[in-house]
Write an enzyme that holds these catalytic residues in place. Structure first.
Site, PDB file in Angstrom:
ATOM      1  N   HIS A 223       0.698  -1.159   0.330  1.00 41.68           N
ATOM      2  CA  HIS A 223      -0.238  -0.158   0.139  1.00 41.68           C
ATOM      3  C   HIS A 223       1.398   1.173  -0.073  1.00 41.68           C
ATOM      4  O   HIS A 223       0.733   2.606  -1.178  1.00 41.68           O
ATOM      5  CB  HIS A 223      -1.226   0.168   1.054  1.00 41.68           C
ATOM      6  CG  HIS A 223      -1.803   0.714   0.893  1.00 41.68           C
ATOM      7  ND1 HIS A 223      -1.657   1.995   2.051  1.00 41.68           N
ATOM      8  CD2 HIS A 223      -3.285   1.481   0.419  1.00 41.68           C
ATOM      9  CE1 HIS A 223      -2.654   3.148   1.709  1.00 41.68           C
ATOM     10  NE2 HIS A 223      -3.475   2.217   1.051  1.00 41.68           N
ATOM     11  N   HIS A 227       1.480   4.120  -3.369  1.00 39.70           N
ATOM     12  CA  HIS A 227       0.852   5.738  -3.362  1.00 39.70           C
ATOM     13  C   HIS A 227       2.300   6.725  -3.993  1.00 39.70           C
ATOM     14  O   HIS A 227       2.855   7.268  -3.970  1.00 39.70           O
ATOM     15  CB  HIS A 227       0.752   5.619  -1.765  1.00 39.70           C
ATOM     16  CG  HIS A 227      -0.713   5.559  -2.243  1.00 39.70           C
ATOM     17  ND1 HIS A 227      -1.877   6.458  -2.689  1.00 39.70           N
ATOM     18  CD2 HIS A 227      -1.369   4.748  -1.139  1.00 39.70           C
ATOM     19  CE1 HIS A 227      -3.004   6.115  -2.364  1.00 39.70           C
ATOM     20  NE2 HIS A 227      -3.228   4.706  -1.432  1.00 39.70           N
ATOM     21  N   HIS A 252      -7.379  -1.183  -4.789  1.00 34.04           N
ATOM     22  CA  HIS A 252      -8.209  -0.313  -4.115  1.00 34.04           C
ATOM     23  C   HIS A 252      -9.207  -1.691  -3.475  1.00 34.04           C
ATOM     24  O   HIS A 252      -9.711  -2.490  -2.651  1.00 34.04           O
ATOM     25  CB  HIS A 252      -9.023   0.853  -2.809  1.00 34.04           C
ATOM     26  CG  HIS A 252      -7.476   1.806  -2.978  1.00 34.04           C
ATOM     27  ND1 HIS A 252      -6.864   2.997  -3.384  1.00 34.04           N
ATOM     28  CD2 HIS A 252      -6.786   1.384  -1.344  1.00 34.04           C
ATOM     29  CE1 HIS A 252      -5.743   2.992  -2.987  1.00 34.04           C
ATOM     30  NE2 HIS A 252      -5.819   2.642  -1.090  1.00 34.04           N
ATOM     31  N   GLU A 364      -9.937  10.556  -5.402  1.00 35.36           N
ATOM     32  CA  GLU A 364      -9.064  10.177  -3.594  1.00 35.36           C
ATOM     33  C   GLU A 364      -8.218  11.603  -4.250  1.00 35.36           C
ATOM     34  O   GLU A 364      -7.559  12.515  -3.497  1.00 35.36           O
ATOM     35  CB  GLU A 364      -7.936   9.710  -4.907  1.00 35.36           C
ATOM     36  CG  GLU A 364      -6.302   9.504  -3.940  1.00 35.36           C
ATOM     37  CD  GLU A 364      -4.991   9.056  -4.943  1.00 35.36           C
ATOM     38  OE1 GLU A 364      -3.849   9.147  -4.007  1.00 35.36           O
ATOM     39  OE2 GLU A 364      -4.983   9.005  -5.907  1.00 35.36           O
ATOM     40  N   HIS A 379     -10.973  11.183  -0.317  1.00 38.05           N
ATOM     41  CA  HIS A 379     -10.828   9.988   0.192  1.00 38.05           C
ATOM     42  C   HIS A 379     -10.005  10.920   1.150  1.00 38.05           C
ATOM     43  O   HIS A 379      -9.504   9.780   2.530  1.00 38.05           O
ATOM     44  CB  HIS A 379      -9.664   9.621  -0.638  1.00 38.05           C
ATOM     45  CG  HIS A 379      -8.841   8.312  -0.274  1.00 38.05           C
ATOM     46  ND1 HIS A 379      -7.228   8.667  -0.513  1.00 38.05           N
ATOM     47  CD2 HIS A 379      -9.088   7.420  -0.178  1.00 38.05           C
ATOM     48  CE1 HIS A 379      -6.597   7.702   0.459  1.00 38.05           C
ATOM     49  NE2 HIS A 379      -7.368   6.954   0.601  1.00 38.05           N
ATOM     50  N   HIS A 383      -9.655   9.849   5.989  1.00 37.42           N
ATOM     51  CA  HIS A 383      -8.113   9.457   6.505  1.00 37.42           C
ATOM     52  C   HIS A 383      -8.342  10.407   7.558  1.00 37.42           C
ATOM     53  O   HIS A 383      -7.755  10.040   9.129  1.00 37.42           O
ATOM     54  CB  HIS A 383      -7.011   9.207   5.824  1.00 37.42           C
ATOM     55  CG  HIS A 383      -7.087   7.614   4.575  1.00 37.42           C
ATOM     56  ND1 HIS A 383      -6.284   6.826   4.929  1.00 37.42           N
ATOM     57  CD2 HIS A 383      -8.079   7.897   4.126  1.00 37.42           C
ATOM     58  CE1 HIS A 383      -6.430   6.025   4.488  1.00 37.42           C
ATOM     59  NE2 HIS A 383      -7.233   6.263   3.951  1.00 37.42           N
ATOM     60  N   HIS A 419     -13.126   2.382   3.062  1.00 37.91           N
ATOM     61  CA  HIS A 419     -12.588   2.316   2.021  1.00 37.91           C
ATOM     62  C   HIS A 419     -14.052   1.409   1.163  1.00 37.91           C
ATOM     63  O   HIS A 419     -14.473   1.681  -0.085  1.00 37.91           O
ATOM     64  CB  HIS A 419     -10.973   1.205   2.046  1.00 37.91           C
ATOM     65  CG  HIS A 419     -10.345   2.466   1.127  1.00 37.91           C
ATOM     66  ND1 HIS A 419      -9.798   3.073   0.256  1.00 37.91           N
ATOM     67  CD2 HIS A 419      -9.397   3.067   2.174  1.00 37.91           C
ATOM     68  CE1 HIS A 419      -8.814   3.924   0.605  1.00 37.91           C
ATOM     69  NE2 HIS A 419      -8.186   3.583   1.782  1.00 37.91           N
TER      70      HIS A 419
END
Length: 697
Positions: A223, A227, A252, A364, A379, A383, A419
Site C-alpha cells: 500500500h 502510493h 483498492h 482521491e 478520500h 483518513h 474504503h
C-alpha cells in the site's frame, strides 16, 4: 553505475542520522562543505571529521575488520542555497502524512525541486544539503519519487520503507533486543530477533482473526509502495500516468475483495461501509507501534469513539465532517448525473471509457482532479478525520493514528470500512454502464477445452490449494539510527501457499498463429453463514489471480502457468530485499517494488477447507492489446495493480473485466454467465489452511 548507486545509498540510509556519520556499515563517507552542516554541528565541524571521517581511527578499524576500503563521496558547495521554508515547517522528527493536503503540497514542491536539477551530481549536492534540514520521511519520500521518475536515476536501487522506518511495521519490543544483539555480538554471528505473530490483541477480539491480513508487513508495504509509485502531487509529468485514477479504484477494490473473502472464511460478516460520519465507531484498534523518530506512540482508538472536526494549526489542518459530507454528496451527484463539472464549468462525461479514470482522480483528489475546489478531498479527508479522532484539536500534542499514513493505514479495521464507502462510489458508477455484449465477451477463434490446477509437488493434488504459515527473516540494519552498524535481523511469521500451476487446453481455429489473453479469477460461493451468494455479490468479490498473454498455434495448445508468474504479485525478494541485496542485483528500482506480495496471492481459507470457483477466460488479443511488455523483465511482471513503467497499461479493457460490470438480467449464476461462451471455463477448487509454521527455505 556503482558510484551513482553509492551516492544515493547513503542519502537514503539511516535517514535521521546526520549525513557526516559513516554509512553502509562504516564504509561510506560524505565530505560536506562546512555550510552544509546544521547550526548544531557547524562550530565543531573539524572535530567531527577527525572522529567520524574516512581517515579516523574508527574508519581504519572497520576497513581492517571488513577488508573494504572506505568510499568517499565529495559533495560540492552550492552557488546559492535553496529556500526550503516551504517544507521546514514540518519538524524533522514529526510525523509526515500524504493525507494532509499541506504535507502533500510540501512534498510536491520538493519533488519538483529535485526533478529540476540539471544532472545527477547537482541532485546529489542539493539532496545532501536538504537531507539534515527536512523531515526524515518527507525527504525520503520526495527523493525516492524523483529517483523513480528522472531518466538519469531510474536504475538506482533504494531501500523500502521497511528498511528506513521499520518502526511502522514491527513490534517495538524488538528494537531494544536488536540494539542489544548489535552491541554485543559480532555482525556475522548475530541472530534474528523473533517478532510475535499477533501482538495487538487476543482471540477474544473477533476482528483479530483478520490480523494476519491487516498487519502483514508485505501488505502494508504494498500500500505504501503503490502510493509512492503513483504520487498524488508534484510536477505533472510525475503525477500524470496512464489510467492512474482507474488504478486507484481497482487496486483498492481488489484489496477489499480479498479482505471480504477471508472474512467469510473466518466466520466474520459483510463489511459495513462507514456511511455515518457522526455515529460511534464500534471497532477499537490498539496498534502497539512506536515512532522511533520522537518516541511517541501511534495512538489507540477506543470502542465507540466518534469523529470530530479536525482543526490543528500546527499541522495546517482544518477538516470538517460537514465539508466531507458535502464533498461526498457532490461526487454522488456527479455519478448519478453521468457527468462531472470541471473548473471551467464544462461537463465531463463519466459514462464513457475514460469516466472511471476521471472519477478515480476526483475521489482521491490527486493533482489530476478536474475540479478539486468543488468536489473536495473525499478520500483523504476521511483518513484525516479518523486518524485524529483521539486529539482533533491537538490539545494533547498527539500526532495521527495509523490511518494517517499509507504505510500503516491497512492495519486498522476501520480502513476497510472507510474504503468500502469509497468503493461503493465506484460501484454506483459501474452500475450505470451497460452489460458487456456477447461480442465483447466471446472469442470465436478459441475453445477453452480444459482448465484445472495442480500442486507442484510430485503427484500434486488437482484443484486443491494449500496455505500455511511461514517464518522469514528481514535485515533492518539500514533503518536503526544511532545503532550498531551491520545487520539487524527480525524473524516474522506470515501466510504462504504451496506453489501450483494452472493447466489449460486451448483449441484455436484461427488459420494462423495468434496471441490472446488469459484471465484467471477466484470467486467465493458462500458467506460466513453458508448462504449462497448471488452472482452480483460474487462478481464484486472476484479476486484477480493472473492475466497473461498466450501464443496460440492452430489446433490444440497445452498451457502450463506457474503461480509464481502471477501478473498481480512480486516475489519475496522484491518486497523485503534490503538495499545491499538490491545493489548486488543492480536491476531493482522503486517502481519494480510495486506489486502485491507473492505470499498473499491466495486467501488464507480455513482448516475445514473452503470451496471456490476458479474462472478462466481467453479473450481476444485485438480488444486487449495496448502495448507490448515482457513478463521476464524486472518491472513488467506485476502490472495488474501497478501498470508498466513509462508506458500505457497493457490492456485496453476496463480493469476487472469481465466482472467489473453488472451482467444481463438473464444471468442468475456464475454458471449462467459462463455457459454461452466456449472461451470461458470454471473449475471447482478447495483451499485448505494448514496451521503449521515452516521456515522459509
Amino acid at each position: 553505475m556503482a558510484n551513482l548507486i553509492a551516492k544515493f545509498h547513503g542519502l537514503l540510509q539511516h535517514p535521521l542520522e546526520p549525513l557526516f556519520l559513516p554509512k553502509n556499515g562504516g564504509t561510506l563517507f560524505y565530505e560536506l562543505p562546512e555550510r552544509f552542516l546544521t547550526s548544531r554541528y557547524r562550530p565543531i565541524g573539524a572535530n567531527l571529521v577527525n572522529r567520524f571521517g574516512p581517515n579516523s581511527s574508527a574508519s581504519s578499524q572497520v576497513s581492517s575488520d571488513t577488508g573494504v576500503p572506505p568510499t568517499v563521496i565529495t559533495i560540492r558547495d552550492l552557488k546559492q542555497l535553496p529556500d526550503l521554508a516551504f517544507a521546514t515547517w514540518i519538524k524533522r522528527r514529526d510525523a509526515f502524512t500524504l493525507f494532509n493536503a499541506e504535507h502533500r503540497q510540501a512534498a510536491g514542491k520538493l519533488i519538483d525541486l529535485f526533478m529540476k536539477q540539471p544532472d545527477v551530481d547537482s541532485l546529489v549536492d542539493l539532496a545532501a544539503y536538504a537531507r539534515d534540514r527536512l523531515n526524515g520521511q518527507l525527504f525520503q519520500y520526495a527523493l525516492s519519487v524523483a529517483l523513480l521518475h528522472r531518466p538519469d536515476t531510474k536504475n538506482v536501487p533504494v531501500p523500502t520503507m521497511l528498511h528506513l522506518f521499520p518502526d511502522q511495521f514491527i513490534d517495538p519490543a524488538t528494537r531494544p533486543k536488536l540494539r542489544e544483539e548489535g552491541s554485543i555480538v559480532l555482525d556475522e554471528n548475530r541472530m534474528a530477533i523473533e517478532m510475535p505473530q499477533n501482538f495487538t490483541a487476543t482471540d477474544d477480539e473477533p476482528e483479530q482473526r483478520m490480523a494476519f491480513f491487516r498487519e502483514d508487513i508485505g501488505v502494508n508495504l504494498h500500500h505504501w509502495h503503490w502510493h509512492l509509485t503513483y504520487p498524488g502531487s508534484g510536477p505533472l509529468n510525475v503525477v500524470q500516468k496512464d489510467r492512474r485514477g482507474e488504478l486507484f479504484y481497482y487496486m483498492h477494490q481488489q484489496l477489499l475483495a480479498r479482505y471480504q473473502v477471508d472474512r467469510y472464511a473466518h466466520g466474520l460478516g459483510q463489511l459495513e461501509p462507514l456511511v455515518n460520519l457522526r455515529g460511534p465507531i464500534r471497532e477499537p484498534y490498539y496498534p502497539k507501534l512506536l515512532r522511533s523518530a520522537n518516541n511517541r506512540t501511534f495512538c489507540a482508538r477506543y470502542p465507540n469513539m466518534t469523529l470530530s472536526d479536525v482543526s490543528r494549526s500546527a499541522d495546517r489542518l482544518d477538516v470538517s465532517i460537514t465539508g466531507t459530507e458535502m464533498a461526498l454528496a457532490r461526487v454522488k451527484e456527479a455519478i448519478d448525473a453521468g457527468f462531472a463539472v470541471n473548473g471551467n464549468g464544462e461537463r465531463v462525461p463519466l459514462d464513457d471509457a475514460r469516466g472511471i479514470d476521471f472519477l478515480g482522480n476526483l475521489v482521491e483528489r490527486s493533482a489530476l482532479s478536474i475540479n478539486r475546489g468543488y468536489y473536495g478531498d473525499v478520500h483523504n479527508q476521511g483518513h484525516v478525520l479518523i486518524a485524529y479522532l483521539h486529539d482533533p484539536r491537538g490539545t494533547y500534542l498527539e500526532s495521527f493514528g495509523v490511518m494517517g499514513a499509507t504505510a500503516t493505514a491497512m492495519r486498522d479495521p476501520i480502513f476497510y470500512r472507510w474504503h468500502k464507502t469509497i468503493d461503493n462510489l465506484f460501484l454506483s458508477h459501474k452500475s450505470r454502464l451497460p452489460p458487456y455484449t456477447a461480442t465483447e465477451l466471446s472469442n470465436g477463434n478459441v475453445t477453452l477445452e480444459a482448465f484445472d490446477t495442480q500442486l507442484n509437488s510430485s503427484g500434486g493434488a488437482v484443484n486443491s490449494f494449500v496455505t500455511f504459515l511461514e517464518r522469514s527473516q528481514v535485515d533492518l540494519g539500514a533503518g536503526l539510527d544511532y545503532a550498531p552498524t551491520g545487520s539487524a535481523f527480525v524473524s516474522f511469521t506470515h501466510l504462504q501457499h504451496a506453489p501450483f500451476v494452472y493447466r489449460l487446453r486451448i483449441n484455436s481455429s484461427a488459420r494462423t498463429n495468434r496471441q490472446d489473453t488469459v484471465r484467471i479469477f477466484l470467486l467465493p460461493r458462500q458467506n460466513e453463514q453458508g448462504r449462497v451468494l448471488t452472482f452480483n455479490e460474487r462478481r464484486t468479490l472476484a479476486i484477480e489471480l493472473d492475466s497473461f498473454r498466450v501464443n496460440l498455434r492452430r489446433g490444440t495448445n497445452n498451457i502450463v502457468r506457474q503461480s509464481s508468474s502471477s501478473s498481480v504479485t512480486i516475489p519475496f525478494e522484491r518486497t523485503f530485499g534490503n538495499v545491499v541485496q538490491a545493489n548486488a542485483a543492480n536491476v531493482q528500482s522503486r517502481f519494480c517494488g510495486c506489486g502485491w506480495p507473492a505470499h498473499m496471492l491466495l486467501p488464507k481459507g480455513n482448516a475445514r477447507g473452503v470451496v471456490y470457483d476458479l474462472f478462466a477466460m481467453v479473450s481476444r488479443f485485438e480488444d486487449d492489446n495496448a502495448t507490448s511488455y515482457d513478463e521476464t523483465a524486472g518491472c513488467d511482471d506485476s502490472y495488474s495493480f501497478c501498470g508498466l513503467r513509462d508506458r500505457v497499461y497493457p490492456s485496453r479493457r476496463p480493469m476487472g473485466f469481465p466482472f467489473d460490470r453488472s451482467a444481463s438480467t438473464t444471468v442468475r449464476s456464475l454458471a449462467d454467465f459462463v455457459a454461452p461462451y466456449r472461451n470461458m471455463r470454471l473449475a471447482t477448487v478447495t483451499l485448505r489452511f494448514m496451521n503449521t509454521v515452516i521456515d522459509q527455505p
